[in-house]
Design an enzyme around this catalytic site. Structure first.
Site, PDB file in Angstrom:
ATOM      1  CD  GLU A 144      -3.240  -0.650   0.517  1.00  0.00           C
ATOM      2  OE1 GLU A 144      -3.292   0.503   0.016  1.00  0.00           O
ATOM      3  OE2 GLU A 144      -4.168  -1.475   0.450  1.00  0.00           O
ATOM      4  CG  HIS A 153      -6.429  -3.199  -5.759  1.00  0.00           C
ATOM      5  ND1 HIS A 153      -7.035  -2.524  -4.732  1.00  0.00           N
ATOM      6  CD2 HIS A 153      -7.045  -4.407  -5.811  1.00  0.00           C
ATOM      7  CE1 HIS A 153      -7.975  -3.283  -4.190  1.00  0.00           C
ATOM      8  NE2 HIS A 153      -7.990  -4.426  -4.830  1.00  0.00           N
ATOM      9  CG  ASP A 157      -5.942   0.715  -5.760  1.00  0.00           C
ATOM     10  OD1 ASP A 157      -6.959   0.244  -6.296  1.00  0.00           O
ATOM     11  OD2 ASP A 157      -5.392   0.192  -4.782  1.00  0.00           O
TER      12      ASP A 157
END
Length: 271
Positions: free
Chosen positions: A140, A178, A188
């Site tokens: 992330e 993603h 994303d």
């Protein structure tokens, strides 16, 4: 008076310790959960794995190891700070996690052992892989979804990816976003993410120069998207994600002739 001072000092020391390690409680829960899994792995035979009548005996093989990740999926957090994401990933009710978080200043948080299964990919699929969580590492990037990715953050990402690629022998083609695995739901790591530079560093694939490229008459754009890895059950979503990633054009649902040349050159790498 002395006892009161000692009590106050001890309390203040505990406060400082908690402030320095705000996730000490969740780290303890992590360790407890890992210990439970370790006990499960050591248990044999595995309970309820097959009917008792079919199980003659347990003979432990000497030839095994941990399952290793084969994909890396890159996300943006869609939140406003690393601290907010750390909090989200340490609340049981959120049911979401990742292996790593990289902050804008390049700080890297490791949240889960690489061999364990994080909950970052949902029901995403890539090619024939329908359970991406079970074979991937989730990363992330602290980004609200509309921001550029600072150099410090990207340099930290490159360093981490180089280590993961070498450690687990992950193919270049298996560094994906993603949005790639969830084209109907996700966008994303956003249209500003530089996949071309990523590819040049060995993480992900890019297309060759399309100058002079001639598309064969029987070339199927949908089949090409499927070969690359996209889930084409929703062709519009697959096209939108493809253009966002490789052409940095957001919210476009159709392929031009130039787009098809890019797709053709990209697809050739898989044939």
């Amino acid at each position: 008076m002395l006892y009161r001072l000692i009590f106050l000092f001890t309390g203040f020391s505990l406060f400082l310790a908690c402030a320095a390690r705000p996730y000490q409680a969740t780290n303890k829960i992590y360790k407890q959960q890992a210990d439970r899994y370790a006990q499960l792995i050591k248990t044999y035979p595995v309970r309820d794995s097959q009917p008792a009548a079919a199980l003659h005996d347990w003979v432990g093989t000497t030839n095994f190891n941990m399952r290793k990740p084969n994909f890396v999926v890159i996300h943006h957090t869609a939140q406003n700070s690393c601290e907010q994401t750390l909090k989200t990933f340490t609340l049981a009710r959120t049911q979401v996690s990742a292996h790593y978080i990289i902050c804008k200043d390049g700080t890297v948080y490791h949240m889960l052992n690489d061999y364990l299964r994080a909950w970052h990919a949902g029901i995403g699929r890539w090619g024939n892989v329908t359970d991406v969580n079970s074979g991937s590492i989730g990363i992330e990037l602290d980004n609200n979804g509309a921001e550029i990715f600072p150099d410090a953050q990207m340099n930290a990402l490159y360093t981490l990816l180089a280590t993961l690629k070498k450690t687990y022998d992950i193919p270049a083609a298996n560094f994906i976003g993603h949005e790639d695995i969830a084209p109907t739901r996700k966008n994303d790591p956003n249209v500003l993410f530089n996949w071309k530079t990523m590819s040049e560093k060995g993480f992900g694939l890019w297309y060759a120069d399309t100058t002079g490229a001639i598309i064969p008459p029987d070339f199927s754009s949908i089949q090409a998207l499927r070969i690359v890895g996209y889930d084409v059950r929703d062709t519009t979503a697959a096209i939108t994600v493809f253009k966002r990633k490789y052409l940095q054009i957001d919210k476009s649902k159709t392929l031009t002739d130039d787009d098809r040349k890019v797709l053709y050159m990209l697809c050739k790498q898989f044939l």
